[in-house]
Design a protein around this motif. Structure first.
Motif, mmCIF file in Angstrom:
data_model
loop_
_atom_site.group_PDB
_atom_site.id
_atom_site.type_symbol
_atom_site.label_atom_id
_atom_site.label_comp_id
_atom_site.label_asym_id
_atom_site.label_seq_id
_atom_site.Cartn_x
_atom_site.Cartn_y
_atom_site.Cartn_z
ATOM 1 N N ALA A 124 6.614 -29.454 -15.226
ATOM 2 C CA ALA A 124 5.663 -29.214 -14.142
ATOM 3 C C ALA A 124 4.373 -28.620 -14.686
ATOM 4 N N ILE A 125 4.508 -27.694 -15.613
ATOM 5 C CA ILE A 125 3.319 -27.091 -16.226
ATOM 6 C C ILE A 125 2.556 -28.143 -17.025
ATOM 7 N N ALA A 126 3.278 -28.986 -17.751
ATOM 8 C CA ALA A 126 2.623 -30.041 -18.529
ATOM 9 C C ALA A 126 1.902 -31.023 -17.613
ATOM 10 N N ALA A 127 2.516 -31.345 -16.474
ATOM 11 C CA ALA A 127 1.879 -32.269 -15.526
ATOM 12 C C ALA A 127 0.600 -31.668 -14.966
ATOM 13 N N LYS A 128 0.650 -30.369 -14.639
ATOM 14 C CA LYS A 128 -0.555 -29.701 -14.141
ATOM 15 C C LYS A 128 -1.637 -29.679 -15.211
ATOM 16 N N LYS A 129 -1.235 -29.429 -16.452
ATOM 17 C CA LYS A 129 -2.196 -29.370 -17.554
ATOM 18 C C LYS A 129 -2.848 -30.738 -17.753
ATOM 19 N N ASP A 130 -2.036 -31.813 -17.679
ATOM 20 C CA ASP A 130 -2.580 -33.164 -17.816
ATOM 21 C C ASP A 130 -3.543 -33.488 -16.678
ATOM 22 N N ALA A 131 -3.198 -33.060 -15.475
ATOM 23 C CA ALA A 131 -4.069 -33.317 -14.331
ATOM 24 C C ALA A 131 -5.403 -32.607 -14.490
ATOM 25 N N VAL A 132 -5.368 -31.375 -14.974
ATOM 26 C CA VAL A 132 -6.605 -30.619 -15.193
ATOM 27 C C VAL A 132 -7.432 -31.278 -16.285
ATOM 28 N N GLU A 133 -6.795 -31.748 -17.350
ATOM 29 C CA GLU A 133 -7.525 -32.414 -18.428
ATOM 30 C C GLU A 133 -8.146 -33.722 -17.939
ATOM 31 N N ASN A 134 -7.429 -34.478 -17.112
ATOM 32 C CA ASN A 134 -7.969 -35.732 -16.586
ATOM 33 C C ASN A 134 -9.150 -35.484 -15.661
ATOM 34 N N GLN A 135 -9.090 -34.422 -14.880
ATOM 35 C CA GLN A 135 -10.208 -34.103 -13.992
ATOM 36 C C GLN A 135 -11.439 -33.725 -14.791
ATOM 37 N N SER A 136 -11.254 -33.013 -15.892
ATOM 38 C CA SER A 136 -12.406 -32.606 -16.676
ATOM 39 C C SER A 136 -13.020 -33.789 -17.420
ATOM 40 N N LYS A 137 -12.231 -34.837 -17.713
ATOM 41 C CA LYS A 137 -12.754 -36.011 -18.404
ATOM 42 C C LYS A 137 -13.528 -36.919 -17.464
ATOM 43 N N GLU A 138 -13.124 -36.990 -16.191
ATOM 44 C CA GLU A 138 -13.810 -37.835 -15.231
ATOM 45 C C GLU A 138 -15.099 -37.164 -14.779
ATOM 46 N N PRO A 139 -16.222 -37.880 -14.834
ATOM 47 C CA PRO A 139 -17.467 -37.267 -14.379
ATOM 48 C C PRO A 139 -17.445 -37.074 -12.866
ATOM 49 N N LYS A 140 -18.024 -35.986 -12.434
ATOM 50 C CA LYS A 140 -18.082 -35.714 -11.007
ATOM 51 C C LYS A 140 -19.250 -36.478 -10.399
ATOM 52 N N LYS A 141 -19.065 -36.910 -9.174
ATOM 53 C CA LYS A 141 -20.119 -37.634 -8.473
ATOM 54 C C LYS A 141 -21.232 -36.663 -8.105
ATOM 55 N N ILE A 142 -22.457 -37.050 -8.407
ATOM 56 C CA ILE A 142 -23.621 -36.200 -8.133
ATOM 57 C C ILE A 142 -24.053 -36.452 -6.693
ATOM 58 N N VAL A 143 -24.093 -35.400 -5.901
ATOM 59 C CA VAL A 143 -24.472 -35.542 -4.497
ATOM 60 C C VAL A 143 -25.857 -34.976 -4.203
ATOM 61 N N ASP A 144 -26.405 -34.181 -5.103
ATOM 62 C CA ASP A 144 -27.731 -33.608 -4.908
ATOM 63 C C ASP A 144 -28.781 -34.657 -5.267
ATOM 64 N N ARG A 145 -29.546 -35.109 -4.281
ATOM 65 C CA ARG A 145 -30.522 -36.175 -4.514
ATOM 66 C C ARG A 145 -31.678 -35.754 -5.406
ATOM 67 N N ARG A 146 -31.860 -34.467 -5.609
ATOM 68 C CA ARG A 146 -32.947 -33.992 -6.472
ATOM 69 C C ARG A 146 -32.505 -33.846 -7.921
ATOM 70 N N ASP A 147 -31.227 -34.036 -8.199
ATOM 71 C CA ASP A 147 -30.701 -33.911 -9.560
ATOM 72 C C ASP A 147 -31.331 -34.991 -10.443
ATOM 73 N N PRO A 148 -31.749 -34.652 -11.677
ATOM 74 C CA PRO A 148 -32.376 -35.655 -12.544
ATOM 75 C C PRO A 148 -31.445 -36.816 -12.909
ATOM 76 N N ASN A 149 -30.131 -36.633 -12.816
ATOM 77 C CA ASN A 149 -29.184 -37.681 -13.167
ATOM 78 C C ASN A 149 -28.670 -38.455 -11.955
ATOM 79 N N TYR A 150 -29.192 -38.179 -10.769
ATOM 80 C CA TYR A 150 -28.794 -38.892 -9.568
ATOM 81 C C TYR A 150 -29.374 -40.305 -9.632
ATOM 82 N N VAL A 151 -28.549 -41.311 -9.380
ATOM 83 C CA VAL A 151 -28.981 -42.708 -9.486
ATOM 84 C C VAL A 151 -29.491 -43.187 -8.125
#
Length: 102
Positions: free
Chosen positions: A23-50
């Motif tokens: 269970a701990i390993a599964a949680k650790k893997d989930a946290v690692e996968n979340q950190s690898k996936e880029p978060k969607k940028i919702v702030d329209r003023r962000d320089p990286n917003y497409v």
């Protein structure tokens, strides 16, 4: 009595450790996968917003070209366009009125 309780406690800890580690390993893997996936940028003023824009294609009444760039790239694109148009206007002025940037 100590001899009976000690193996039971040790066994209980072993069972908890063996069942909790996946269970701990599964949680650790989930946290690692979340950190690898880029978060969607919702702030329209962000320089990286497409942002995407449709521009008409010259010579066609219906076709349009879709251009997608980040805010930072759009700012550079607009600056280059403004610079080119300013140079065009300055080049078309009479010679004695030509201004040069300091």
């Amino acid at each position: 009595m100590k001899r009976l309780v000690q193996p039971l406690v040790t066994g209980a800890f072993a069972v908890v450790a063996l069942t909790a580690s996946p269970a701990i390993a599964a949680k650790k893997d989930a946290v690692e996968n979340q950190s690898k996936e880029p978060k969607k940028i919702v702030d329209r003023r962000d320089p990286n917003y497409v942002r995407c824009r449709s521009e008409p294609i010259i010579g066609s009444l219906a076709r349009k070209r879709r251009i997608c760039m980040t805010n930072e790239e759009w700012a550079e694109y607009n600056e280059i366009g403004s610079r080119n148009s300013r140079e065009f206007v300055e080049d078309s002025q009479p010679g004695f009125l030509k201004t040069t940037p300091d």
